[in-house]
Write a protein that holds these residues in place. Structure first.
Motif: not given
Length: 220
Positions: A183-184, A186-190, A194, A197, A206-208
């Motif tokens: 994970w980048h 502070y991710e996942p933050n969705g 979201e 991924v 990153n969650d998307k």
């Protein structure tokens, strides 16, 4: 020889001994007049009814050809020599595909991309039709191999990972829990909104949302 030349086109870069064993078994057990549409498990996700896995990969890459509808009964010693030659030719073809960047090998996996950017559902569908699934790294080595394709196309890519019922929980497409993450910060933050991924150009995740267009990368 026509059958084996066609077979070589269909499974270009399979070099696993078990594939050759399966071919031999199929040849021996098929009656002279029977039809053998595929080889169970190894070449197709749905067994005899499924599209051959490696033929599907060639379709994903834009290769053309025809999968033979039947394999003749031929128990003589010439069969062994043909299979040895087939294994040699396939290993050479696999090397060519790897050299030209059409495929990447990591462990027992083969990775490939058609270069298309689509939403998550479409990306997963195209991979499954080809006999594979969306690429999902299970260790650092696999993550780097997928990153190599991301850098090649200079596009973010969806991974074969989906959000679970619990906010912030993610798992592989097959429902198994993640055994590796990248994970980048502070991710996942969705916060559960979201569910898909993506991989960034530095290899981090990153969650998307799943309706955006991202590069399709499949694993086989």
């Amino acid at each position: 020889m026509w059958v084996f030349l066609q077979l070589a086109r269909a499974i270009m870069f399979s070099y696993l001994p078990c594939v050759l064993t399966a071919i031999a078994v199929s040849l021996v057990t098929c009656h002279a007049q029977c039809k053998c549409p595929g080889i169970s498990g190894l070449l197709g996700r749905d067994g005899l009814k499924g599209q051959p896995l490696l033929w599907g990969l060639l379709s994903l890459l834009g290769e053309q050809g025809k999968w033979p509808q039947g394999l003749p009964y031929s128990p003589d010693t010439e069969l062994y020599n043909m299979l040895v030659n087939l294994k040699y030719r396939l290993s050479r073809l696999e090397g060519v595909l790897a050299l030209t960047g059409k495929i990447r090998e990591v462990g027992e996996k083969i990775l490939a991309s058609n270069g298309k950017e689509v939403d998550f559902a479409s990306a997963l569908e195209s991979c499954e039709k080809a006999g594979g699934t969306l690429a999902a790294p299970r260790n650092e080595e696999e993550n780097k191999a997928i990153l190599g394709i991301v850098k090649q196309y200079n596009r973010y890519a969806y991974l074969g990972i989906k959000g679970g019922e619990t906010s912030g929980q993610f798992m592989y497409i097959d429902g198994t829990p993640l055994n590796y993450t990248k994970w980048h910060p502070y991710e996942p933050n969705g916060k559960g909104t979201e569910k898909c991924v993506e991989m960034y150009a530095d290899g981090s995740w990153n969650d998307k949302k799943c309706n955006l267009y991202r590069l399709t990368i499949c694993e086989f």
